[in-house]
Scaffold this motif. Structure first.
Motif, PDB file in Angstrom:
ATOM      1  N   ASN A 423       9.385   3.843  -1.122  1.00 52.78           N
ATOM      2  CA  ASN A 423       8.027   3.899  -1.665  1.00 52.78           C
ATOM      3  C   ASN A 423       7.228   4.916  -0.858  1.00 52.78           C
ATOM      4  O   ASN A 423       6.901   4.677   0.304  1.00 52.78           O
ATOM      5  N   LYS A 424       6.935   6.058  -1.461  1.00 54.40           N
ATOM      6  CA  LYS A 424       6.227   7.113  -0.755  1.00 54.40           C
ATOM      7  C   LYS A 424       4.781   6.705  -0.520  1.00 54.40           C
ATOM      8  O   LYS A 424       4.023   6.481  -1.460  1.00 54.40           O
ATOM      9  N   ALA A 425       4.402   6.608   0.746  1.00 52.40           N
ATOM     10  CA  ALA A 425       3.061   6.151   1.087  1.00 52.40           C
ATOM     11  C   ALA A 425       2.029   7.237   0.811  1.00 52.40           C
ATOM     12  O   ALA A 425       2.257   8.417   1.068  1.00 52.40           O
ATOM     13  N   THR A 426       0.904   6.827   0.267  1.00 46.51           N
ATOM     14  CA  THR A 426      -0.236   7.714   0.056  1.00 46.51           C
ATOM     15  C   THR A 426      -1.419   7.165   0.843  1.00 46.51           C
ATOM     16  O   THR A 426      -1.380   6.043   1.361  1.00 46.51           O
ATOM     17  N   MET A 427      -2.478   7.963   0.919  1.00 45.35           N
ATOM     18  CA  MET A 427      -3.660   7.505   1.638  1.00 45.35           C
ATOM     19  C   MET A 427      -4.243   6.253   0.981  1.00 45.35           C
ATOM     20  O   MET A 427      -4.716   5.341   1.661  1.00 45.35           O
ATOM     21  N   LYS A 428      -4.157   6.193  -0.340  1.00 43.97           N
ATOM     22  CA  LYS A 428      -4.648   5.023  -1.064  1.00 43.97           C
ATOM     23  C   LYS A 428      -3.810   3.792  -0.732  1.00 43.97           C
ATOM     24  O   LYS A 428      -4.334   2.682  -0.538  1.00 43.97           O
ATOM     25  N   GLU A 429      -2.489   4.007  -0.637  1.00 44.60           N
ATOM     26  CA  GLU A 429      -1.577   2.912  -0.316  1.00 44.60           C
ATOM     27  C   GLU A 429      -1.815   2.406   1.108  1.00 44.60           C
ATOM     28  O   GLU A 429      -1.814   1.195   1.367  1.00 44.60           O
ATOM     29  N   LEU A 430      -2.016   3.341   2.042  1.00 41.82           N
ATOM     30  CA  LEU A 430      -2.279   2.950   3.428  1.00 41.82           C
ATOM     31  C   LEU A 430      -3.575   2.146   3.538  1.00 41.82           C
ATOM     32  O   LEU A 430      -3.654   1.192   4.317  1.00 41.82           O
ATOM     33  N   TRP A 431      -4.571   2.532   2.764  1.00 42.77           N
ATOM     34  CA  TRP A 431      -5.833   1.803   2.792  1.00 42.77           C
ATOM     35  C   TRP A 431      -5.651   0.371   2.299  1.00 42.77           C
ATOM     36  O   TRP A 431      -6.263  -0.559   2.823  1.00 42.77           O
ATOM     37  N   LYS A 432      -4.782   0.170   1.308  1.00 42.70           N
ATOM     38  CA  LYS A 432      -4.488  -1.168   0.820  1.00 42.70           C
ATOM     39  C   LYS A 432      -3.816  -2.009   1.911  1.00 42.70           C
ATOM     40  O   LYS A 432      -4.107  -3.190   2.067  1.00 42.70           O
ATOM     41  N   TRP A 433      -2.899  -1.387   2.640  1.00 38.22           N
ATOM     42  CA  TRP A 433      -2.209  -2.113   3.720  1.00 38.22           C
ATOM     43  C   TRP A 433      -3.201  -2.531   4.795  1.00 38.22           C
ATOM     44  O   TRP A 433      -3.095  -3.610   5.365  1.00 38.22           O
TER      45      TRP A 433
END
Length: 436
Positions: A423-433
């Protein structure tokens, strides 16, 4: 807490037991010195000896253009000028011919206009500037003689003025130009070493996390320890490795300065005076002695303390970012989109610190050493020049608080990202984490 200690101990012992660590730690200072010597030899090897024949039609320059091991002036009669220029192209023993026209009515502008240097190959810029400087010095002396100023008076005009600086904030301590140069050199070395080691060891943490993630070893480790404990153990373990190297190098540097100081002082006492050759050699020992004195006069306990504190906090701060990046991606190619956020602030702090050497207490130096993203390198660059205690305390407090906050954010990303695959992490994904 016990798990963090065990992981830190394992990471530390794994690194320091390697032969490469022992060899690099002991030989690195010698390698740096050797590298500097090689660079110096390279510059020396590129130097050339130039032979310039001089046609002096006014007779003003004969005996005043001094030759040395880099440039040799040979004066020739006026009658041979054209023949020498025609034969210059095929004369490998000669580099050029300097034509100095006759000086009429003390018209130095006309002399400059008609002076020319004929060469058979390209000569170095420094050689050309040396010739220009030699000619200008002769003309300067001639002009001063016309004004009725004696040679001794002329030398007094060019005498360098030394200004003693007494700092009342440092118990009326005298701050010489040499001491300022020593502080500047030490400042640049400490700043660059901190910058390089934070990046080198930070990337090492990131690669270690990425390797364990790709090998799926982390799935087994996570069953025994918490993700946050694993992350902190890795960061602290590599931190202790770097600090061990620094302590060894600092000890070697202080011992070296003490030996040089004692050695050069004894040489000065044992060399008798009277000979110009001996005195010229003695100048080198005097400079070396003054440099070692200036180093030993610095507040090394404070410098070492600040260096260790800022390296430690700065390294943990940026290593937390690198650990989060390593856990959020699947390969090193994907790390490139995130590592810029870690490298850019530190690089900004380092290059910004070059401008504060001439004014360590200026507004730029203050803000760079206070902002946590740049303070690990900027404050280390300022500390040899002296920093007010309140600024030091404020900077450490802000850096400590920001480091704790960054560990918290990195722990959030690490906890989720270390077990994510494909799963390629994006800035949006990191913010969710982080929010989760």
């Amino acid at each position: 807490m016990n798990n963090i200690f065990l992981i830190t101990k394992r990471e530390f012992l794994t690194q320091v037991k390697k032969k490469s660590f022992i060899i690099l730690t002991l030989l690195a200072p010698l390698m740096i010195i050797a590298f500097g010597a090689v660079i110096g030899l390279m510059f020396k090897a590129n130097e050339s000896h130039n032979v310039i024949q001089v046609v002096d039609k006014s007779g003003l320059f004969k005996g005043q253009l001094k030759s040395d091991d880099k440039l040799n002036y040979i004066f020739i009669p006026d009658a041979n000028e054209n023949a020498k220029i025609n034969a210059l192209k095929d004369d490998e023993s000669l580099n050029g011919i300097l034509i100095l026209p006759e000086l009429k009515n003390h018209n130095y502008d006309e002399l400059e206009k008609n002076t020319r240097l004929v060469v058979n190959s390209k000569i170095g810029f420094d050689t050309k500037q040396r010739i220009v400087s030699d000619i200008a010095n002769v003309i300067k002396k001639e002009k001063m003689k016309q004004l009725g100023i004696a040679e001794t008076e002329l030398n007094n005009l060019d005498k360098y003025f030394t200004l003693k600086t007494i700092n009342v904030s440092e118990n009326n301590k005298e701050d010489s130009d040499l001491a300022f140069g020593v502080k500047t050199g030490l400042s640049m070395v400490l700043m660059y070493v901190t910058f390089m080691f934070i990046i080198i060891y930070g990337v090492r943490v990131m690669r270690s996390v990425l390797e364990e993630k790709n090998n799926r070893v982390v799935e087994i480790i996570i069953s025994s320890v918490k993700p946050f404990e694993l992350m902190m153990g890795k960061i602290l373990g590599v931190t202790m490795v770097a600090l061990t190297q620094f302590i060894i190098w600092i000890t070697m540097s202080v011992i070296g300065a003490l030996i040089l100081n004692t050695g050069f002082s004894s040489i000065q006492k044992n060399i008798p005076g009277g000979s110009e050759e001996i005195m010229s050699k003695l100048d080198i020992t005097q400079i070396a002695t003054q440099v070692s004195h200036s180093l030993l006069e610095l507040n090394f306990p404070l410098i070492i303390f600040v260096f260790i504190i800022y390296f430690l906090l700065g390294y943990i701060f940026y290593s937390s970012i690198y650990a989060a990046i390593g856990s959020a991606v699947d390969n090193e190619t994907e790390t490139q989109q995130f590592t810029l956020f870690a490298i850019l602030p530190l690089t900004l702090g380092m290059y910004g610190s070059f401008s504060l050497m001439n004014n360590p207490d200026g507004p730029l130096g203050f803000w760079l050493s206070i902002i946590p993203f740049t303070s690990p390198v900027a404050m280390i660059a300022r500390i040899p020049f002296g920093v007010p205690v309140w600024q030091l305390v404020l900077s450490i407090a802000l850096l400590l608080g920001t480091t704790v906050f960054m560990i918290f954010l990195a722990g959030k990303i690490y906890r989720v990202g270390i077990l994510m695959y494909g799963n390629k992490a994006t800035m949006k994904e990191l913010w969710k984490w982080i929010k989760g």
